[in-house]
Design an enzyme around this catalytic site. Structure first.
Site, mmCIF file in Angstrom:
data_model
loop_
_atom_site.group_PDB
_atom_site.id
_atom_site.type_symbol
_atom_site.label_atom_id
_atom_site.label_comp_id
_atom_site.label_asym_id
_atom_site.label_seq_id
_atom_site.Cartn_x
_atom_site.Cartn_y
_atom_site.Cartn_z
ATOM 1 N N GLY A 267 0.766 -1.170 -0.053
ATOM 2 C CA GLY A 267 -0.098 -0.044 -0.052
ATOM 3 C C GLY A 267 0.983 1.270 0.010
ATOM 4 O O GLY A 267 0.666 2.108 -0.852
ATOM 5 N N ASN A 271 9.119 5.542 4.679
ATOM 6 C CA ASN A 271 10.445 6.241 4.787
ATOM 7 C C ASN A 271 10.498 7.503 5.205
ATOM 8 O O ASN A 271 9.512 8.288 5.161
ATOM 9 C CB ASN A 271 11.041 6.167 3.344
ATOM 10 C CG ASN A 271 10.687 4.885 2.351
ATOM 11 O OD1 ASN A 271 10.987 3.930 2.594
ATOM 12 N ND2 ASN A 271 9.804 5.204 1.483
ATOM 13 N N GLU A 304 1.082 5.892 7.784
ATOM 14 C CA GLU A 304 2.288 6.212 7.226
ATOM 15 C C GLU A 304 3.016 7.414 8.014
ATOM 16 O O GLU A 304 3.923 7.497 8.224
ATOM 17 C CB GLU A 304 2.480 6.325 5.694
ATOM 18 C CG GLU A 304 1.917 5.052 4.799
ATOM 19 C CD GLU A 304 2.464 3.731 5.232
ATOM 20 O OE1 GLU A 304 3.309 3.584 5.914
ATOM 21 O OE2 GLU A 304 1.480 2.861 5.004
HETATM 22 ZN ZN ZN Z 1 2.700 0.215 8.657
#
Ligand code: ZN
Length: 879
Positions: A267, A271, A304
């Site tokens: 998905g 980073n 994220e």
């Molecule tokens: Zn994750």
């Protein structure tokens, strides 16, 4: 073959012998041959053992090694060894500098791990072990270094050059090239490294943090997609605010970049300051994305972003601890979505997903604990168990500690471990220490696989005004774990009086195999609402009478359990009709007639839900959806996919016929002329209307298929168009072909949107589906090299079309197996993920089970099978 069988065990963990303090990388980007120079500032771990401790081992795979120098002296070929796993040499002293030059080929990297090319851009994916495909390095998360990255590339094809951290220098070079230098001040493991270079458009915004710092926010996309970034950007800003408000966590750099790429194995990826996303989870505007797409974008952008603390600032010591970051971050994104939208609707969605994906995994050949004990290939452990069950574990801590106790634990965790690579035990310890509580038994959820079964039995004592409830738990054996211990779990229980109100409600803590709890002051015999909010992620085994389920559907103050009562009732009806299916010569309608009274009562309860204006529309839409075919197939062995499909459809038809007027009213009352907005309220209205349309079409009256066809043509947004198209998709109506042709035309050049078109056709219950899927493999937009395409056409066929995948003649299995074998040479990570459906053979009749096992054997016989696919296929075949 032998290294494929190499098993890595959690108990073998050893601290690294050497650490890398600082890395300097120089990339000379070219599609065919990219040159990578690396300077590593290495020092020995003072705690390392004696013996072979002078040997330095650096991981590396599939690269050309050009040279190695130690402290500026080039090593002769006898001074180091290189094999398939990496590079070894002897350390000159306690601290030294290694310089390594490698060559890699991004254009030929079809695995999409390491540095690869997506469309015209270069990008990286390093989690879990992709960095070792870029350069030689101790590619393990407990080695944390600061990174300085220089990127040289052709200026016209790669005007944008990105890596982690801050841009500290840039400029032009000879020969039409230019460079950029990025430096990330936060030490990080190699899996969080990222590089992107290409000709990308950029959408910009900014966020002022709680302490008043301005953060530049940028989303990079292919040119032409700039108008599809608004929702992702808005989601990002809301995530940043939410993490400050709810967790007290502030962003720590002056810029945050997101890049959307078309070719991506998963998905998205967290980073440091350079999140890379599957374009599917960024790009959205009303006429290209559905409400569900908007919802997914919101939660994945948040997920994220939240990793910046839960994952990056505090990371995992080793990959067995993966749930340390993933379970916690999923819990955080679920709570974010609950706060942004409707809490009960979010919980229903999360539980439905847990039961559809994680429970089968936990009950099948691939069952493993939230913190696994061993693996062959870590890529195979980015599972529903590590993510979703891991999130349930954190949720139970939250329930047991309460919001304040939970927050105290979280504060201590980030305070104590900022900048470290730690374990699940460290997390639990922070929770315990901050609250002076003992989680020894709760921690069994980390180590014990399998979904617990939970029974309850109530006893009302009118004289004492007491209700006693006895709970019994048991977890079945899973591969490699035969004896299971009782778990610690919070079970939330409500007692309803005849008027539908709560008489009492509390959360009890079950710790024993069997345990009794008492409610006092209970003035009448109550109806029990058990495991409210799904407080314990278990299978509740106790059946309640139909009448009680109807009562709960209409009265429970816990919205989750209202929904749950309806799901239970529907499941029961469908299962009893399925058991009559054969006796009724395979006639689903006759099978339902055998339970006609219960069907009528159920339809009455559905009608009450549909017409109850006091309930959220999104909730009503969910409550009216029958349990899916996959879920039903998990409930009883052997599963008969044909019977399930027919009985479920026959029940849908009955509901559609019986409530036709109500559905028609609902359909028309919920039409809207307002401009599309993706908020939860409008989405709920569209969902309820789509549910009504689905039942109207299911009724079989031809005019409703016309209605769907008209809806496709008339609507201006993808949500309503897809709602129409997904009901037309199973019909012979001419509107189907027209709509599909129109869709294909409009989105011929639009990969992310066209994926919906591929998936629809793969999921059609029409008889010609497999032939059509085979044809579509030759479609100009289809390629086995793009994971989204593979998942849309091939994956959707296996997961979203049980009837055709499990066709009795084996044609579905044969087609699918051929594709997995073909895909393994291109992208083993995706091939392995797609192999799981074949592992469910134990759920089916002998004929199907034999064919599925034979398919797994055919996969295992493949020459040069990848470690990824080998692990899944061999475990699936063995159990
Ligand atoms: Zn994750």
């Amino acid at each position: 073959m032998s290294d494929q069988r190499h098993v890595i065990s959690r108990k073998d963990y050893k601290e690294p012998d050497f650490f890398v303090e600082k890395v300097e990388l120089v990339f000379d980007l070219e599609r065919e041959v990219t040159n990578v120079k690396s300077r590593l500032f290495i020092h020995a771990n003072p705690a390392r053992g004696t013996g072979v401790d002078d040997e330095v081992f650096l991981h590396g795979e599939d690269m050309k090694l050009v040279s190695v120098s130690i402290n500026e002296r080039r090593l002769a070929s006898g001074d180091f060894t290189v094999d398939q796993e990496g590079l070894r040499f002897t350390a000159p002293r306690e601290a030294f500098i290694a310089e390594i030059e490698t060559q890699i080929s991004p254009a030929n990297n079809t695995r999409l791990e390491g540095l690869y090319v997506s469309q015209s851009a270069f990008c990286t994916q390093c989690e879990a072990e992709g960095f070792r495909r870029i350069t030689y390095f101790p590619d393990r998360p407990d080695v944390m270094a600061t990174f300085k990255v220089t990127i040289n590339a052709d200026k016209s094809s790669c005007p944008v050059l990105l890596s982690n951290g801050n841009l500290i220098d840039s400029g032009d070079l000879d020969g039409g090239r230019h460079f950029a230098v990025w430096e990330d001040p936060f030490p990080k493991p190699s899996y969080l490294f990222a590089l992107v270079a290409g000709d990308l458009a950029c959408v910009e915004d900014s966020f002022k943090t709680v302490s008043g710092r301005d953060v530049a926010l940028r989303i990079f996309v292919e040119h032409g997609n700039e108008d599809r970034c608004d929702y992702a950007m808005d989601s990002l800003k809301r995530s940043m605010k939410w993490d400050e408000d709810v967790y007290g966590l502030e962003y720590d750099l002056d810029l945050f970049n997101i890049v959307a790429v078309s070719d991506f194995n998963m998905g998205a990826m967290e980073n440091k300051s350079l999140n890379v996303f599957n374009a599917k989870y960024i790009l959205a505007k009303p006429d290209t994305a559905t409400d569900m797409d908007f919802e997914l974008i919101e939660s994945i952008v948040a997920h994220e972003y939240f990793h910046n603390w839960s994952g990056n600032r505090v990371t995992c010591r080793d990959w067995f601890q993966l749930s340390l970051k993933e379970g916690l971050t999923v819990f955080r994104d679920q709570e974010f979505s609950a706060d942004q939208r409707s809490r009960p609707v979010q919980r229903i969605k999360d539980v439905a997903q847990l039961r559809a994906r994680q429970f089968p995994e936990d009950g099948g050949p691939l069952a493993h604990p939230v913190r696994p004990d061993s693996y062959m290939e870590i890529n195979n452990f980015y599972t529903a168990t590590v993510y979703e069950k891991g999130a349930e574990l954190i949720r139970m801590m939250h329930t047991l500690l309460g919001p304040d106790g939970y927050r105290k634990g979280i504060d201590l965790y980030f305070d104590r471990h900022d900048g470290q690579a730690v374990t699940c035990d460290d997390f639990a310890k922070a929770m315990e220490d901050a609250n002076d509580i003992d989680f020894t038994q709760l921690k069994l959820w980390y180590s014990q696989a399998g979904t617990p079964k939970l029974w309850w039995e109530g006893d009302y004592d009118a004289d004492a005004k007491q209700y006693r409830i006895t709970l019994t738990q048991k977890t079945d054996p899973t591969p490699g774990q035969s004896d299971k211990k009782p778990l610690h779990m919070p079970v939330s229980i409500g007692l309803l009086g005849a008027d539908g109100n709560d008489i009492a409600a509390k959360t009890v803590e079950l710790t024993e195999a069997t345990q009794e709890f008492v409610f006092d002051g209970v003035t009448e015999k109550p109806v029990v609402s058990f495991n409210r909010g799904f407080s314990a992620p278990v299978n509740v085994m106790t059946d309640q009478p139909d009448a009680e389920l109807v009562f709960l559907m209409g009265n429970d103050s816990d919205a989750f359990n209202r929904w749950e009562a309806g799901q239970k009732y529907a499941t029961r009806l469908i299962l009893s009709a399925i058991s009559n299916f054969e006796e009724n010569d395979g006639n689903a309608d006759a099978a339902l007639n055998d339970v006609a009274v219960a069907v009528d009562a159920f339809i009455g309860a559905m009608q009450a839900t549909l017409l109850n204006d006091g309930l959220d529309k999104a909730f009503r839409a969910d409550a009216l959806v029958l349990p899916g075919e996959e879920f039903i197939s998990e409930q009883r062995k052997p599963a008969n996919p044909d019977a399930i499909h027919q009985v479920r459809n026959a029940l849908r038809k009955r509901i559609g016929v019986a409530l036709m007027d109500d559905f028609e009213n609902t359909y028309h009352q919920n039409a809207s002329n307002a401009a599309f907005t993706p908020d939860a309220l409008s989405a709920g209205q569209r969902a309820l209307r789509a549910t009504a349309l689905g039942y109207l079409v299911a009724s079989g009256e031809a005019r409703f298929a016309d209605l769907a066809s008209d809806q496709y043509k008339a609507s201006d947004n993808m949500t309503d168009q897809m709602a129409a198209l997904s009901v037309l998709n199973h019909l012979d109506h001419p509107g189907r072909a027209d709509a599909l042709a129109d869709f294909e035309n409009r989105f011929a050049k639009d990969g992310v949107v066209l994926d919906k078109w591929f998936a629809l056709q793969a999921m059609s219950s029409r008889d010609d589906t497999l032939a059509r899927v085979k044809d579509l493999m030759g479609h100009p937009a289809f390629t086995m090299r793009n994971p989204n395409k593979v998942r849309s056409l091939i994956g959707a066929f296996a997961v979203g079309n049980p009837r055709h995948f499990h066709a009795k003649d084996g044609s579905g299995y044969e087609f699918y197996t051929d594709r997995l074998i073909e895909l393994d040479d291109i992208n083993p990570q995706v091939a392995a993920r797609l192999c799981a459906p074949l592992g469910k053979w134990a759920k089916y009749d002998d004929d199907r089970a034999d064919m599925m096992k034979a398919a797994l054997q055919r996969i295992l016989a493949k020459e040069d099978i990848s470690r990824d696919l080998y692990e899944i296929a061999s475990k699936s075949a063995a159990a």
